[in-house]
Scaffold this active site. Sequence first.
Site, PDB file in Angstrom:
ATOM      1  N   GLU A   1       0.840  -1.192   0.000  1.00  0.00           N
ATOM      2  CA  GLU A   1       0.000   0.000   0.000  1.00  0.00           C
ATOM      3  C   GLU A   1       0.878   1.247   0.000  1.00  0.00           C
ATOM      4  O   GLU A   1       0.645   2.197  -0.734  1.00  0.00           O
ATOM      5  CB  GLU A   1      -0.922  -0.014   1.236  1.00  0.00           C
ATOM      6  CG  GLU A   1      -1.894   1.159   1.279  1.00  0.00           C
ATOM      7  CD  GLU A   1      -2.794   1.160   2.526  1.00  0.00           C
ATOM      8  OE1 GLU A   1      -2.681   0.221   3.339  1.00  0.00           O
ATOM      9  OE2 GLU A   1      -3.580   2.102   2.664  1.00  0.00           O
TER      10      GLU A   1
ATOM     11  N   GLU B   1       3.657  10.499  10.779  1.00  0.00           N
ATOM     12  CA  GLU B   1       4.491  10.395  11.985  1.00  0.00           C
ATOM     13  C   GLU B   1       5.019   8.965  12.113  1.00  0.00           C
ATOM     14  O   GLU B   1       6.168   8.745  12.493  1.00  0.00           O
ATOM     15  CB  GLU B   1       3.683  10.771  13.237  1.00  0.00           C
ATOM     16  CG  GLU B   1       3.364  12.264  13.357  1.00  0.00           C
ATOM     17  CD  GLU B   1       2.304  12.728  12.381  1.00  0.00           C
ATOM     18  OE1 GLU B   1       1.556  11.885  11.839  1.00  0.00           O
ATOM     19  OE2 GLU B   1       2.229  13.954  12.140  1.00  0.00           O
TER      20      GLU B   1
HETATM   21  C1  LIG Z   1     -10.191   9.105   4.623  1.00  0.00           C
HETATM   22  C2  LIG Z   1      -9.684   7.901   5.333  1.00  0.00           C
HETATM   23  C3  LIG Z   1      -9.832   6.666   4.739  1.00  0.00           C
HETATM   24  C4  LIG Z   1      -9.415   5.514   5.399  1.00  0.00           C
HETATM   25  N1  LIG Z   1      -9.651   4.308   4.824  1.00  0.00           N
HETATM   26  C5  LIG Z   1      -9.407   3.177   5.531  1.00  0.00           C
HETATM   27  C6  LIG Z   1      -9.785   1.920   5.031  1.00  0.00           C
HETATM   28  O1  LIG Z   1     -10.328   1.805   3.936  1.00  0.00           O
HETATM   29  N2  LIG Z   1      -9.563   0.837   5.770  1.00  0.00           N
HETATM   30  C7  LIG Z   1      -8.946   0.910   6.996  1.00  0.00           C
HETATM   31  O2  LIG Z   1      -8.747  -0.124   7.615  1.00  0.00           O
HETATM   32  N3  LIG Z   1      -8.549   2.094   7.506  1.00  0.00           N
HETATM   33  C8  LIG Z   1      -8.775   3.230   6.810  1.00  0.00           C
HETATM   34  N4  LIG Z   1      -8.416   4.447   7.326  1.00  0.00           N
HETATM   35  C9  LIG Z   1      -7.866   4.489   8.681  1.00  0.00           C
HETATM   36  C10 LIG Z   1      -6.439   4.922   8.783  1.00  0.00           C
HETATM   37  O3  LIG Z   1      -5.600   3.877   8.451  1.00  0.00           O
HETATM   38  C11 LIG Z   1      -6.218   5.429  10.221  1.00  0.00           C
HETATM   39  O4  LIG Z   1      -6.879   6.650  10.297  1.00  0.00           O
HETATM   40  C12 LIG Z   1      -4.767   5.604  10.547  1.00  0.00           C
HETATM   41  O5  LIG Z   1      -4.166   4.360  10.737  1.00  0.00           O
HETATM   42  C13 LIG Z   1      -4.566   6.467  11.808  1.00  0.00           C
HETATM   43  O6  LIG Z   1      -5.311   5.997  12.883  1.00  0.00           O
HETATM   44  P1  LIG Z   1      -6.240   6.963  13.727  1.00  0.00           P
HETATM   45  O7  LIG Z   1      -7.108   7.680  12.783  1.00  0.00           O
HETATM   46  O8  LIG Z   1      -6.874   6.143  14.771  1.00  0.00           O
HETATM   47  O9  LIG Z   1      -5.276   8.027  14.380  1.00  0.00           O
HETATM   48  P2  LIG Z   1      -4.363   7.814  15.696  1.00  0.00           P
HETATM   49  O10 LIG Z   1      -3.633   6.545  15.586  1.00  0.00           O
HETATM   50  O11 LIG Z   1      -5.173   8.057  16.890  1.00  0.00           O
HETATM   51  O12 LIG Z   1      -3.336   8.993  15.505  1.00  0.00           O
HETATM   52  C14 LIG Z   1      -3.611  10.382  15.729  1.00  0.00           C
HETATM   53  C15 LIG Z   1      -2.339  11.176  15.528  1.00  0.00           C
HETATM   54  O13 LIG Z   1      -1.325  10.716  16.426  1.00  0.00           O
HETATM   55  C16 LIG Z   1      -0.180  10.310  15.717  1.00  0.00           C
HETATM   56  N5  LIG Z   1       0.438   9.151  16.370  1.00  0.00           N
HETATM   57  C17 LIG Z   1      -0.141   7.970  16.648  1.00  0.00           C
HETATM   58  N6  LIG Z   1       0.731   7.130  17.200  1.00  0.00           N
HETATM   59  C18 LIG Z   1       1.915   7.785  17.259  1.00  0.00           C
HETATM   60  C19 LIG Z   1       3.217   7.444  17.730  1.00  0.00           C
HETATM   61  N7  LIG Z   1       3.500   6.242  18.210  1.00  0.00           N
HETATM   62  N8  LIG Z   1       4.176   8.388  17.637  1.00  0.00           N
HETATM   63  C20 LIG Z   1       3.911   9.605  17.110  1.00  0.00           C
HETATM   64  N9  LIG Z   1       2.712   9.972  16.661  1.00  0.00           N
HETATM   65  C21 LIG Z   1       1.714   9.075  16.735  1.00  0.00           C
HETATM   66  C22 LIG Z   1      -0.675   9.966  14.343  1.00  0.00           C
HETATM   67  O14 LIG Z   1       0.359  10.053  13.389  1.00  0.00           O
HETATM   68  C23 LIG Z   1      -1.747  10.999  14.137  1.00  0.00           C
HETATM   69  O15 LIG Z   1      -1.167  12.211  13.707  1.00  0.00           O
HETATM   70  C24 LIG Z   1      -8.787   5.613   6.670  1.00  0.00           C
HETATM   71  C25 LIG Z   1      -8.608   6.862   7.236  1.00  0.00           C
HETATM   72  C26 LIG Z   1      -9.036   7.995   6.586  1.00  0.00           C
HETATM   73  C27 LIG Z   1      -8.824   9.324   7.244  1.00  0.00           C
END
Ligand SMILES: Cc1cc2nc3c(=O)[nH]c(=O)nc-3n(C[C@H](O)[C@H](O)[C@H](O)COP(=O)(O)OP(=O)(O)OC[C@H]3O[C@@H](n4cnc5c(N)ncnc54)[C@H](O)[C@@H]3O)c2cc1C
Lengths: 381, 394
Positions: B244, B381
């Site tokens: 991906e 990140e």
């Molecule tokens: C439009 C869209 C489409 C998507 N489509 C799919 C899909 O089809 N299927 C699917 O399975 N998922 C999908 N996703 C999910 C996507 O993979 C997740 O949003 C992503 O993995 C981030 O997880 P979160 O949103 O829970 O953010 P979080 O993990 O809560 O992160 C929030 C912020 O904290 C930062 N952060 C988190 N952990 C750390 C760390 N250890 N160190 C430093 N910074 C950190 C992140 O970089 C981010 O800036 C989609 C997301 C979006 C927005």
Amino acid sequence: MNFDLSEEQRLLRDNVERLLAKTYDFETRRKIAAGPEGFSRAAWARYADMGLLGLPFAEEDGGFGGGPVETMLVMECFGRALPLEPYFATAILSGALLRRAAAAELRATLVPLIGEGKLLLAFAHYEAQSRYLLHSIATTARREGDAYRIDGEKCLVLGGAEADKFLISARLSGATHSRDGIGLFLVDSSTPGLSRRSYRTQDGERAAALSFAALSVPASALICDDAAGAIDAAFDEALAALCAEAVGAMDEALKLTVDYLKTRVQFRVPLGSFQALQHRAADIYVALEQARSMTLFAVMGLSESDPHRRRTAALAAKARINESALFVGEQAVQLHGGIGMTMEYKLGHLFKRLTTIRRLFADTDHCLDQLAESESLLAAP
Amino acid sequence: MDLRFTDEDIAFRRELREFFAANLPEALRRKLEQGGKAEKHELVAWTRILNARGWATPHWPVEWGGTGWSPVQQMIFRDELQQFPAPEPLSFGVSMVAPVIFTFGSEAQKKRFLPRIANLDDWWCQGFSEPGAGSDLASLKTTARRDGDFYIVNGQKTWTTLAQYADWIFVLARTDPSAKKQKGISFLLIDMTTPGVTRRPIQLIDGSVEVNEIFFDDVRVPVENLVGEENKGWDYAKFLLANERNGQARVGLSKARLNRIRQLAAAAPGGGAPMRDNAAFRRKLAWLEIEARALEMTVLRVVCSESDEHGQPNPLSSILKLRGSELQQATTELLMDVVGSFALVDVAEAQPAPPDVEWAHGAAATYFNLRKLSIYGGANEIQRSIIAKSILGL
Ligand SMILES: Cc1cc2nc3c(=O)[nH]c(=O)nc-3n(C[C@H](O)[C@H](O)[C@H](O)COP(=O)(O)OP(=O)(O)OC[C@H]3O[C@@H](n4cnc5c(N)ncnc54)[C@H](O)[C@@H]3O)c2cc1C
């Protein structure tokens, strides 16, 4: 499309790397810099032995027939070790001019001399009013019988402190900024009427200011009477070479920084365990690799037959390298803390060289303005 | 080292362009150019055109419908699709689940699913993320309990892109609740029409409905829909996520957007003169064009080193997602700059668009929508941490 080095290219790179590792560590460099000439004649002789000085010249002229890729490899190694000899000034910049502007007989006499390390050349081109315009030349050359009389001033002549001969650009006709009417003269540095003031530059290398007061040279000193095209092409090659040198310097700066982050302990842990610093180091890596990619782009551009496309590629690369050099240099110093500030440590010197390269021949705004004037960089496939 | 496209590469590009021009409806091309998205029926029709030509799945093994193109040709194909612009085949199918199936799946799974994926007979979506499992994906809670020839799946997925169209979903679910985190996860293929699967759309800040929540309530999944081995799903997921990430540079899209910006700037009012004459704007545009070329060269470096088959994936590939997303986002910001305050009109609410803002259509929506690029596929990140750890050894 293939990015792998050929056997000869790998050998060349390894040899240069080994030579510099053996003979040009940072302590040696400091001693050489403090010496009377500020560079090492012995090192120069070693470059000659290894064939580096004749590398960019065609075999029929007495050179070794290296191309832009070979130059890139050598310059990247030089960027890591920062040797102080005027390799860029003599072999790359002046060399490119000679190849493009000099007649075959002249090349046949000069190239072997350069290759054997017996001739140091510098291109006296830049003038106080030029800023980054390549054709801005106020120095004049007037025909007087079977001689030319040259008047004017040149500044920041790289490698000018030690040069045996100068390639001097001077105006045969036309207004200061005109592309037409630029002549190129080959002049011995001891010619009466040529005075030279040498100085050290921020990166520890040497340059000179020249002034010509009724400098009289024989008509045969004029090696090209319409040099703008050759000058453009030479600077394109020079930019690509500088980009490669900067990549070497950035690569070394990143290496030192990562080593430091792994070994320096504060708060009872290595600095490298802090995520803020990990991410900064990652950004340095990205800046470096994008710069490396654009150096390849510039090298690729040198094989373009259209001079405009070649120029665009060189300027685009220079802009990217400038910005990477700024980020990598400043952040590497920052991540080193106080030690990054000292003259006793290599990093500061890498930073100073990178800062110099950023200002050589084209700064970022200049590159961007030139690119904005021209057809889109994306126009070709 | 040979830094040139071969004559065959250049001829290949021309062939692609000619094919796209002859076969892609111009209205769809224009819509994409303006930041619009293909409707389901449009993507299905286009995929079938590509598939009939043998071009829907270039990167697959030849026996399953791959083209056998060199890596550089595959890169050119993606680049030309994106620049034209033509819709790219649905990545969840051809680039995500299919490689998992043809690498780890059973013969029966390959026969059953791959041809339908290639022809977009089945629309696939990705069920990885959960409300409590984002960047820390391995903390996922959805369970699959074995019951005879079935798994009983319970839990919730979220952010599932285009699940509203989906026939199938590939899901990571916990098959061994006692195992630690990464262990005990399996990779399941679930028919979206199975009783107990429900979806709820989520509207994004650009106004579009692109993602969904998916609920699994005692969903019975035949055991034959397990891919590979039970409890090995995390390995397959890592494989999938690496693929991906590789496709995320998308330089062609950035190039297409920059070309559009250049066109718009010739006419866009810039206070007395067109934006094209605005020095600050010109520098920004030139800078992003340089960035596009830089990333393209990096892509080529990665692509060409893949062809070496030295085994190790090129570490440079982690740059592609990071810089690719940043570049795309930067181009959408510049697009906003060029249209200026006309971007403020919510065109979706004002149909048909007032004529004076028609040309600005899509700018704001694209800008808002593409903020997602630095969040999904491993947030940027996380990419920086990967670079620091796996490349720099920090
Ligand atoms: C439009 C869209 C489409 C998507 N489509 C799919 C899909 O089809 N299927 C699917 O399975 N998922 C999908 N996703 C999910 C996507 O993979 C997740 O949003 C992503 O993995 C981030 O997880 P979160 O949103 O829970 O953010 P979080 O993990 O809560 O992160 C929030 C912020 O904290 C930062 N952060 C988190 N952990 C750390 C760390 N250890 N160190 C430093 N910074 C950190 C992140 O970089 C981010 O800036 C989609 C997301 C979006 C927005």
